[in-house]
Motif scaffolding. Structure first.
Motif, PDB file in Angstrom:
ATOM      1  N   ARG A  30       0.830  -1.168   0.123  1.00  0.00           N
ATOM      2  CA  ARG A  30       0.011   0.052   0.030  1.00  0.00           C
ATOM      3  C   ARG A  30       0.948   1.271   0.125  1.00  0.00           C
ATOM      4  NH1 ARG A  30      -3.059   2.349  -2.146  1.00  0.00           N
ATOM      5  NH2 ARG A  30      -4.880   3.530  -1.299  1.00  0.00           N
ATOM      6  N   LEU A  31       1.829   1.315   0.709  1.00  0.00           N
ATOM      7  CA  LEU A  31       2.886   2.420   1.113  1.00  0.00           C
ATOM      8  C   LEU A  31       3.570   2.727  -0.639  1.00  0.00           C
ATOM      9  CD1 LEU A  31       4.156   1.965   4.717  1.00  0.00           C
ATOM     10  CD2 LEU A  31       2.494   3.595   3.908  1.00  0.00           C
ATOM     11  N   ALA A  32       3.946   1.491  -1.149  1.00  0.00           N
ATOM     12  CA  ALA A  32       4.717   1.637  -2.335  1.00  0.00           C
ATOM     13  C   ALA A  32       3.857   2.185  -3.385  1.00  0.00           C
ATOM     14  CB  ALA A  32       5.146   0.360  -2.974  1.00  0.00           C
ATOM     15  N   GLU A  33       2.362   1.646  -3.089  1.00  0.00           N
ATOM     16  CA  GLU A  33       1.424   2.169  -4.304  1.00  0.00           C
ATOM     17  C   GLU A  33       1.077   3.613  -3.996  1.00  0.00           C
ATOM     18  OE1 GLU A  33      -2.607  -0.273  -5.292  1.00  0.00           O
ATOM     19  OE2 GLU A  33      -2.807   0.997  -3.308  1.00  0.00           O
ATOM     20  N   GLU A  34       1.243   4.272  -3.185  1.00  0.00           N
ATOM     21  CA  GLU A  34       0.835   5.661  -2.777  1.00  0.00           C
ATOM     22  C   GLU A  34       2.306   6.444  -2.949  1.00  0.00           C
ATOM     23  OE1 GLU A  34      -1.522   7.213  -2.022  1.00  0.00           O
ATOM     24  OE2 GLU A  34      -3.002   5.698  -1.214  1.00  0.00           O
ATOM     25  N   GLY A  35       3.364   5.717  -3.602  1.00  0.00           N
ATOM     26  CA  GLY A  35       4.262   6.379  -4.067  1.00  0.00           C
ATOM     27  C   GLY A  35       5.353   6.842  -3.108  1.00  0.00           C
ATOM     28  N   ALA A  36       5.261   6.226  -1.608  1.00  0.00           N
ATOM     29  CA  ALA A  36       6.360   6.153  -0.629  1.00  0.00           C
ATOM     30  C   ALA A  36       7.462   5.337  -1.063  1.00  0.00           C
ATOM     31  CB  ALA A  36       5.750   5.792   0.718  1.00  0.00           C
ATOM     32  N   VAL A  37       8.759   5.947  -0.345  1.00  0.00           N
ATOM     33  CA  VAL A  37       9.827   4.978  -0.371  1.00  0.00           C
ATOM     34  C   VAL A  37       9.965   4.450   0.897  1.00  0.00           C
ATOM     35  CG1 VAL A  37      12.499   5.093  -0.082  1.00  0.00           C
ATOM     36  CG2 VAL A  37      11.405   6.898  -1.710  1.00  0.00           C
ATOM     37  N   VAL A  38       9.887   2.812   0.591  1.00  0.00           N
ATOM     38  CA  VAL A  38       9.761   2.112   1.738  1.00  0.00           C
ATOM     39  C   VAL A  38      11.076   1.563   2.261  1.00  0.00           C
ATOM     40  CG1 VAL A  38       8.137   0.269   2.708  1.00  0.00           C
ATOM     41  CG2 VAL A  38       7.558   1.765   1.125  1.00  0.00           C
ATOM     42  N   ALA A  39      11.365   1.297   3.672  1.00  0.00           N
ATOM     43  CA  ALA A  39      12.501   0.910   4.074  1.00  0.00           C
ATOM     44  C   ALA A  39      12.041  -0.259   5.198  1.00  0.00           C
ATOM     45  CB  ALA A  39      13.446   1.888   4.745  1.00  0.00           C
ATOM     46  N   ALA A  40      12.296  -1.407   4.755  1.00  0.00           N
ATOM     47  CA  ALA A  40      11.258  -2.603   5.391  1.00  0.00           C
ATOM     48  C   ALA A  40      12.215  -3.130   6.368  1.00  0.00           C
ATOM     49  CB  ALA A  40      10.666  -3.377   4.536  1.00  0.00           C
ATOM     50  N   ALA A  41      12.064  -3.818   7.581  1.00  0.00           N
ATOM     51  CA  ALA A  41      12.878  -4.392   8.073  1.00  0.00           C
ATOM     52  C   ALA A  41      12.161  -5.760   8.922  1.00  0.00           C
ATOM     53  CB  ALA A  41      13.601  -3.749   9.465  1.00  0.00           C
ATOM     54  N   ASP A  42      12.858  -6.832   9.244  1.00  0.00           N
ATOM     55  CA  ASP A  42      12.431  -7.932   9.788  1.00  0.00           C
ATOM     56  C   ASP A  42      13.694  -8.706  10.411  1.00  0.00           C
ATOM     57  OD1 ASP A  42       9.389  -9.062  10.141  1.00  0.00           O
ATOM     58  OD2 ASP A  42      10.999 -10.849  10.202  1.00  0.00           O
ATOM     59  N   GLY A  61       9.082   0.489 -10.431  1.00  0.00           N
ATOM     60  CA  GLY A  61       9.554   1.694 -10.018  1.00  0.00           C
ATOM     61  C   GLY A  61       9.614   2.072  -8.806  1.00  0.00           C
ATOM     62  N   ALA A  62       8.764   1.064  -7.755  1.00  0.00           N
ATOM     63  CA  ALA A  62       8.786   1.582  -6.380  1.00  0.00           C
ATOM     64  C   ALA A  62      10.028   1.388  -5.937  1.00  0.00           C
ATOM     65  CB  ALA A  62       7.704   0.758  -5.752  1.00  0.00           C
ATOM     66  N   THR A  63      10.415   2.297  -4.752  1.00  0.00           N
ATOM     67  CA  THR A  63      11.781   1.919  -4.014  1.00  0.00           C
ATOM     68  C   THR A  63      11.414   1.171  -2.755  1.00  0.00           C
ATOM     69  OG1 THR A  63      12.936   3.829  -5.098  1.00  0.00           O
ATOM     70  CG2 THR A  63      13.789   2.794  -3.035  1.00  0.00           C
ATOM     71  N   VAL A  64      11.696   0.023  -2.594  1.00  0.00           N
ATOM     72  CA  VAL A  64      11.426  -0.571  -1.583  1.00  0.00           C
ATOM     73  C   VAL A  64      12.605  -1.627  -1.125  1.00  0.00           C
ATOM     74  CG1 VAL A  64      10.074  -2.387  -0.154  1.00  0.00           C
ATOM     75  CG2 VAL A  64       9.074  -1.102  -2.286  1.00  0.00           C
ATOM     76  N   THR A  65      13.433  -1.208   0.091  1.00  0.00           N
ATOM     77  CA  THR A  65      14.680  -1.856   0.707  1.00  0.00           C
ATOM     78  C   THR A  65      14.093  -2.729   1.499  1.00  0.00           C
ATOM     79  OG1 THR A  65      15.240  -0.125   1.826  1.00  0.00           O
ATOM     80  CG2 THR A  65      15.906   0.200  -0.252  1.00  0.00           C
ATOM     81  N   ASP A  87      20.563   7.365   3.582  1.00  0.00           N
ATOM     82  CA  ASP A  87      20.421   7.144   2.336  1.00  0.00           C
ATOM     83  C   ASP A  87      19.377   7.717   1.478  1.00  0.00           C
ATOM     84  OD1 ASP A  87      22.492   5.120   2.567  1.00  0.00           O
ATOM     85  OD2 ASP A  87      20.882   3.440   2.992  1.00  0.00           O
ATOM     86  N   PHE A  88      18.473   8.239   2.216  1.00  0.00           N
ATOM     87  CA  PHE A  88      17.292   8.641   1.486  1.00  0.00           C
ATOM     88  C   PHE A  88      16.665  10.657   1.969  1.00  0.00           C
ATOM     89  CE2 PHE A  88      16.159   4.517   1.766  1.00  0.00           C
ATOM     90  CZ  PHE A  88      16.402   3.941   0.277  1.00  0.00           C
ATOM     91  N   GLY A  89      17.775  10.910   2.866  1.00  0.00           N
ATOM     92  CA  GLY A  89      17.794  12.125   3.060  1.00  0.00           C
ATOM     93  C   GLY A  89      16.913  12.613   4.191  1.00  0.00           C
ATOM     94  N   ARG A  90      15.927  11.580   4.605  1.00  0.00           N
ATOM     95  CA  ARG A  90      14.851  11.987   5.529  1.00  0.00           C
ATOM     96  C   ARG A  90      14.063  10.751   6.039  1.00  0.00           C
ATOM     97  NH1 ARG A  90      11.279  15.893   3.308  1.00  0.00           N
ATOM     98  NH2 ARG A  90       9.523  15.130   4.653  1.00  0.00           N
ATOM     99  N   VAL A  91      13.552  10.794   7.254  1.00  0.00           N
ATOM    100  CA  VAL A  91      12.559   9.811   7.588  1.00  0.00           C
ATOM    101  C   VAL A  91      11.086  10.250   8.184  1.00  0.00           C
ATOM    102  CG1 VAL A  91      12.222   7.857   9.136  1.00  0.00           C
ATOM    103  CG2 VAL A  91      14.449   8.502   8.557  1.00  0.00           C
TER     104      VAL A  91
END
Length: 251
Positions: A30-42, A61-65, A87-91
């Protein structure tokens, strides 16, 4: 998908802790669909890689790390937050989806080993992510810290003492972070917010397939949870900060 909302989070950088489970997967999508850069952790590297790939493929084209982060270690959490900002300049957000459940048939049968486990999963990880992300989120003009909690925190049942108490402690900790954001905002009000999304329990397609006769009354589908998470950024910080957003009936 609501085409009108596409890109509502364009350019936002949002971290998702506990991203490899069903709720995490739905949230990444959902966040990728909304255009966010997503940094995932687990903590589970293999499941995390699957979740990250699924979100990337669903939205070309979505940025998901993905990062394997030990959120039981404060330094690891701090390094993760610093890495995202570098890496992305902001959180702009931290969505806390680290979960776990243990319970018993009766109060008398409560196993305190369950508390030892849940205190780590449900409280310690919240302490570490909130401490690690507070300052980066305060530097954002739309920082959000979102805890996913359970209605049982407000109305514990006999067999869920350890789980409900852990969730209640995590909620209190998150509300303390909200107060820090309020104080940092001064007279103008907070620019960042900490809030709690409350569900009874979560359900997803695989669980329905496993238990075709179950009703799952009052449960929240992970897709609806993801929708609610994404929607929090559309509301002013002052409205969100320190509040519970109920996705199920209040007990």
């Amino acid at each position: 998908m609501n085409g009108n909302n596409k890109g509502a989070l364009e350019g936002a950088v949002i971290a998702v802790a506990g991203a490899a489970g069903p709720a995490g997967r739905a949230t990444l999508l959902r966040l990728a669909e909304e255009g966010a850069v997503v940094a995932a952790a687990d903590a589970d590297a293999a499941r995390l890689a699957e979740a990250v790939d699924a979100a990337r493929y669903a939205h070309g084209g979505a940025t998901v790390t993905g990062d394997t982060v030990d959120l039981l270690d404060l330094q690891s959490a701090r390094e993760w937050a610093a890495r995202i900002e570098k890496d992305f300049g902001r959180v702009d957000g931290l969505v806390h989806l680290v979960g776990g459940w243990r319970g018993s048939a009766t109060f008398a049968e409560t196993d305190l080993a369950d508390w030892d486990l849940l205190e780590k999963l449900l409280i310690r990880t919240v302490q570490h992510t909130s401490l690690a992300f507070q300052e980066p989120l305060q530097r954002s003009d739309r920082g959000r810290y979102l805890l996913i909690s359970a209605a049982g925190a407000s109305k514990p049942t006999a067999g869920n003492a350890a789980y409900s108490a852990s969730k209640a402690a995590a909620e209190a900790w998150t509300l303390a972070l909200a107060d820090a954001f309020r104080k940092a905002g001064g007279e103008e009000g907070p620019s960042s917010a900490a809030a709690i999304l409350v569900v009874k329990a979560l359900v997803h397609d695989a669980l329905r397939a496993e238990r075709p006769n179950a009703k799952f009354a009052g449960f929240t589908d992970v897709k609806d949870l993801a929708e609610a998470i994404a929607g929090v950024w559309a509301k002013p910080a002052r409205e969100v900060n320190g509040n519970r957003l109920w996705l199920t009936e209040k007990p």
